[in-house]
Design an enzyme around this catalytic site. Structure first.
Site, PDB file in Angstrom:
ATOM      1  N   ASP A   1      -3.887  -8.038   5.518  1.00  0.00           N
ATOM      2  CA  ASP A   1      -2.699  -8.902   5.408  1.00  0.00           C
ATOM      3  C   ASP A   1      -2.687  -9.946   6.522  1.00  0.00           C
ATOM      4  O   ASP A   1      -1.922 -10.906   6.464  1.00  0.00           O
ATOM      5  CB  ASP A   1      -1.397  -8.091   5.388  1.00  0.00           C
ATOM      6  CG  ASP A   1      -1.314  -7.032   6.458  1.00  0.00           C
ATOM      7  OD1 ASP A   1      -2.360  -6.535   6.921  1.00  0.00           O
ATOM      8  OD2 ASP A   1      -0.180  -6.666   6.835  1.00  0.00           O
TER       9      ASP A   1
ATOM     10  N   GLU B   1      -6.512  -5.769   9.746  1.00  0.00           N
ATOM     11  CA  GLU B   1      -6.014  -5.402   8.409  1.00  0.00           C
ATOM     12  C   GLU B   1      -5.836  -6.677   7.574  1.00  0.00           C
ATOM     13  O   GLU B   1      -5.437  -7.726   8.085  1.00  0.00           O
ATOM     14  CB  GLU B   1      -4.713  -4.586   8.494  1.00  0.00           C
ATOM     15  CG  GLU B   1      -4.441  -3.882   7.176  1.00  0.00           C
ATOM     16  CD  GLU B   1      -3.386  -2.777   7.266  1.00  0.00           C
ATOM     17  OE1 GLU B   1      -2.750  -2.609   8.314  1.00  0.00           O
ATOM     18  OE2 GLU B   1      -3.202  -2.082   6.236  1.00  0.00           O
TER      19      GLU B   1
ATOM     20  N   TYR C   1       9.990   0.180   8.937  1.00  0.00           N
ATOM     21  CA  TYR C   1       8.616  -0.194   9.286  1.00  0.00           C
ATOM     22  C   TYR C   1       8.045   0.813  10.291  1.00  0.00           C
ATOM     23  O   TYR C   1       6.924   1.307  10.152  1.00  0.00           O
ATOM     24  CB  TYR C   1       8.600  -1.614   9.870  1.00  0.00           C
ATOM     25  CG  TYR C   1       7.221  -2.185   9.968  1.00  0.00           C
ATOM     26  CD1 TYR C   1       6.690  -2.963   8.947  1.00  0.00           C
ATOM     27  CD2 TYR C   1       6.413  -1.912  11.069  1.00  0.00           C
ATOM     28  CE1 TYR C   1       5.405  -3.463   9.017  1.00  0.00           C
ATOM     29  CE2 TYR C   1       5.131  -2.407  11.150  1.00  0.00           C
ATOM     30  CZ  TYR C   1       4.637  -3.187  10.121  1.00  0.00           C
ATOM     31  OH  TYR C   1       3.354  -3.674  10.202  1.00  0.00           O
TER      32      TYR C   1
ATOM     33  N   ASP D   1       1.396  -6.037  14.443  1.00  0.00           N
ATOM     34  CA  ASP D   1       2.324  -5.305  13.568  1.00  0.00           C
ATOM     35  C   ASP D   1       3.521  -4.707  14.321  1.00  0.00           C
ATOM     36  O   ASP D   1       4.553  -4.418  13.710  1.00  0.00           O
ATOM     37  CB  ASP D   1       1.585  -4.165  12.867  1.00  0.00           C
ATOM     38  CG  ASP D   1       0.794  -4.636  11.653  1.00  0.00           C
ATOM     39  OD1 ASP D   1       1.212  -5.613  11.003  1.00  0.00           O
ATOM     40  OD2 ASP D   1      -0.235  -4.018  11.352  1.00  0.00           O
TER      41      ASP D   1
ATOM     42  N   HIS E   1       0.806  -1.226   0.000  1.00  0.00           N
ATOM     43  CA  HIS E   1       0.000   0.000   0.000  1.00  0.00           C
ATOM     44  C   HIS E   1       0.843   1.282   0.000  1.00  0.00           C
ATOM     45  O   HIS E   1       0.697   2.174   0.822  1.00  0.00           O
ATOM     46  CB  HIS E   1      -1.119   0.004   1.055  1.00  0.00           C
ATOM     47  CG  HIS E   1      -0.732  -0.140   2.505  1.00  0.00           C
ATOM     48  ND1 HIS E   1       0.287   0.543   3.088  1.00  0.00           N
ATOM     49  CD2 HIS E   1      -1.299  -0.889   3.486  1.00  0.00           C
ATOM     50  CE1 HIS E   1       0.349   0.226   4.364  1.00  0.00           C
ATOM     51  NE2 HIS E   1      -0.594  -0.644   4.633  1.00  0.00           N
TER      52      HIS E   1
ATOM     53  N   HIS F   1      -5.580  -8.406  14.776  1.00  0.00           N
ATOM     54  CA  HIS F   1      -5.626  -7.186  13.948  1.00  0.00           C
ATOM     55  C   HIS F   1      -6.449  -7.481  12.695  1.00  0.00           C
ATOM     56  O   HIS F   1      -6.281  -8.528  12.068  1.00  0.00           O
ATOM     57  CB  HIS F   1      -4.188  -6.817  13.591  1.00  0.00           C
ATOM     58  CG  HIS F   1      -4.010  -5.621  12.737  1.00  0.00           C
ATOM     59  ND1 HIS F   1      -4.905  -4.581  12.701  1.00  0.00           N
ATOM     60  CD2 HIS F   1      -3.004  -5.277  11.885  1.00  0.00           C
ATOM     61  CE1 HIS F   1      -4.458  -3.659  11.856  1.00  0.00           C
ATOM     62  NE2 HIS F   1      -3.319  -4.061  11.343  1.00  0.00           N
TER      63      HIS F   1
ATOM     64  N   HIS G   1       5.062  -9.554  10.937  1.00  0.00           N
ATOM     65  CA  HIS G   1       5.893  -9.443   9.726  1.00  0.00           C
ATOM     66  C   HIS G   1       7.359  -9.642  10.118  1.00  0.00           C
ATOM     67  O   HIS G   1       7.812  -9.124  11.145  1.00  0.00           O
ATOM     68  CB  HIS G   1       5.788  -8.051   9.092  1.00  0.00           C
ATOM     69  CG  HIS G   1       4.415  -7.680   8.637  1.00  0.00           C
ATOM     70  ND1 HIS G   1       3.837  -8.198   7.505  1.00  0.00           N
ATOM     71  CD2 HIS G   1       3.511  -6.811   9.150  1.00  0.00           C
ATOM     72  CE1 HIS G   1       2.627  -7.673   7.340  1.00  0.00           C
ATOM     73  NE2 HIS G   1       2.405  -6.830   8.336  1.00  0.00           N
TER      74      HIS G   1
ATOM     75  N   HIS H   1      -1.656  -0.407  15.200  1.00  0.00           N
ATOM     76  CA  HIS H   1      -1.887   0.889  14.585  1.00  0.00           C
ATOM     77  C   HIS H   1      -3.318   1.061  14.054  1.00  0.00           C
ATOM     78  O   HIS H   1      -3.598   2.047  13.363  1.00  0.00           O
ATOM     79  CB  HIS H   1      -0.865   1.118  13.457  1.00  0.00           C
ATOM     80  CG  HIS H   1      -1.075   0.248  12.253  1.00  0.00           C
ATOM     81  ND1 HIS H   1      -1.246   0.788  11.007  1.00  0.00           N
ATOM     82  CD2 HIS H   1      -1.186  -1.078  12.080  1.00  0.00           C
ATOM     83  CE1 HIS H   1      -1.422  -0.171  10.124  1.00  0.00           C
ATOM     84  NE2 HIS H   1      -1.381  -1.309  10.752  1.00  0.00           N
TER      85      HIS H   1
HETATM   86 FE1  FEO Z   1      -1.654  -3.381   9.945  1.00  0.00          FE
HETATM   87 FE2  FEO Z   1       0.418  -5.883   8.855  1.00  0.00          FE
HETATM   88  O1  FEO Z   1      -1.198  -4.930   8.996  1.00  0.00           O
END
Ligand code: FEO
Length: 396
Positions: free
Chosen positions: A82, A80, A191, A164, A24, A78, A224, A145
């Protein structure tokens, strides 16, 4: 890659995205991973899923350990995509009636992402869940976040699944910090700068909160990149340092140029600042990605923006960068503007106004040079650079 047992009966079952280069708008030069974890206990528990297109690979990894239908609990740290994109397909294999533990905001946000009516089971901040031999504690980390973000802590193993936070976009066969040592830190920094910088005050509060809880984790497992098992203090201290945003004797010169005049100004300013002992990074906006530039901005004391005037306005890449930087809310920076122009010369004033809006300490009205910098113009650039250097902290 096979699942990796990270502690007795606890597995990394994530996937590696070797080819992603744009997350993104964030340049992921070395790819990324979407980490998920499986805890084999009396209640078999899955923590997070993966980006939807990797769900087959993910389910195959889980199947190497246990039949997914035997999973009892799912935890979503989370929303999001991903980390939750693979949820619908995964729930089909696990059983759509199995509880999906999440924060209250997670319940709300997951419900808005997926039409499937899963058995969302909201948990309280500091709420706990017994898995049999082990127990989990949930920590709400709202706005770190997303509003739904939370951490999950395995009390008996001291493992913090941190969503994250502490992550890095870095694809590799290595799974742990001790396999990469210092090499992982620039990726963690990037990051932080691009995902978490605007939440710096919340991060400082969170670190204090974790310390007050005396959790003493033995491992930090983000969603990640690699997991931290050797030097947890290093990444936590780095987060504190980055959140404090202490300005260094460092300047980032962010610019674009049409006929190299603004670039010539940028290089002259850079050289003069370098001679004044400033760690200086000239960064051309069509040669450097904005997410790499922000990584350099993180600990810089000054951000100096160069834009030619194009059609009475800013050069488009400069507008893009200013918009991006504004959202990340960097603090305690000196700002300055410069640029070449042909006949109207609005760009420098526009940059200054944007920097003032971001609460930068804007030093000067800005430096404008018509068409091409001559001998006198070059001297003015040097003087401009030296004046900024005088305002920067002495420590590099
Ligand atoms: Fe906030 Fe890795 O997604």
């Amino acid at each position: 890659m096979k699942p990796v047992e990270i502690a007795d009966g606890i597995y990394w079952v994530g996937v590696i995205d070797w080819n992603i280069r744009d997350f993104h708008g964030y340049s992921t030069h070395l790819g990324s991973t979407y980490n998920a974890y499986l805890i084999m206990d009396e209640k078999i528990t899955l923590i997070d899923t993966v980006k939807s297109e990797f769900t087959d690979d993910f389910l195959e990894k889980i199947s190497a350990i246990v039949d997914p239908a035997k999973i009892d609990y799912v935890i979503s740290n989370h929303t999001e995509m991903d980390h939750s994109g693979g949820l619908p397909q995964t729930m089909k294999r696990i059983g759509e009636d199995k509880p999906v533990f999440c924060s209250r905001m997670g319940h709300k946000n997951l419900s808005m992402h997926f039409t499937g009516k899963f058995n969302y089971t909201p948990v309280e901040d500091r709420g706990s869940l017994s898995l049999g031999k082990r127990s989990l504690t949930f920590l709400e980390t709202r706005m770190l976040h997303w509003p739904d973000s939370m951490f999950t802590y395995v009390n008996e193993n001291g493992i913090l699944f941190s969503s994250d936070a502490f992550g890095q976009h870095y694809a590799s066969v290595e799974r742990f910090d001790d396999q990469l040592k210092e090499d992982i830190m620039p990726h963690a920094k990037k990051y932080f700068a691009n995902i978490l910088l605007l939440y710096s005050p919340l991060i400082l509060k969170l670190v204090d909160r974790l310390k007050a809880m005396n959790l003493s984790p033995a491992m930090i497992c983000p969603d990640h990149g690699v997991m931290f098992r050797e030097n947890l203090g290093k990444i936590v201290n780095a987060y504190v340092e980055w959140s404090l945003q202490r300005p260094k004797r460092k300047a980032v010169i962010v610019y674009d140029t049409m006929w190299h005049s603004t670039e010539r100004m940028a290089f002259t300013i850079a050289e003069a600042m370098g001679h004044a002992g400033v760690d200086v990074r000239p960064m051309h906006l069509r040669k450097c990605d904005r997410s790499d530039i922000i990584t350099e901005v993180l600990d810089a004391g000054a951000v100096i923006i160069g834009s030619p005037t194009l059609n009475n306005g800013l050069f488009p890449t400069v507008s893009d960068f200013l918009t991006y930087m504004k959202g990340l809310k960097p603090r305690d920076k000196i700002g300055a503007a410069f640029g070449s122009y042909g006949w109207s010369g609005e760009s420098v004033d526009l940059v200054n106004r944007a920097l003032e809006d971001m609460k930068f300490n804007v030093l000067f009205p800005g430096l404008k040079i018509q068409y091409v910098p001559d001998y006198e113009g070059i001297a003015t650039c040097k003087d401009f650079a030296e004046k900024i250097a005088q305002k920067l902290p002495l420590e590099a």
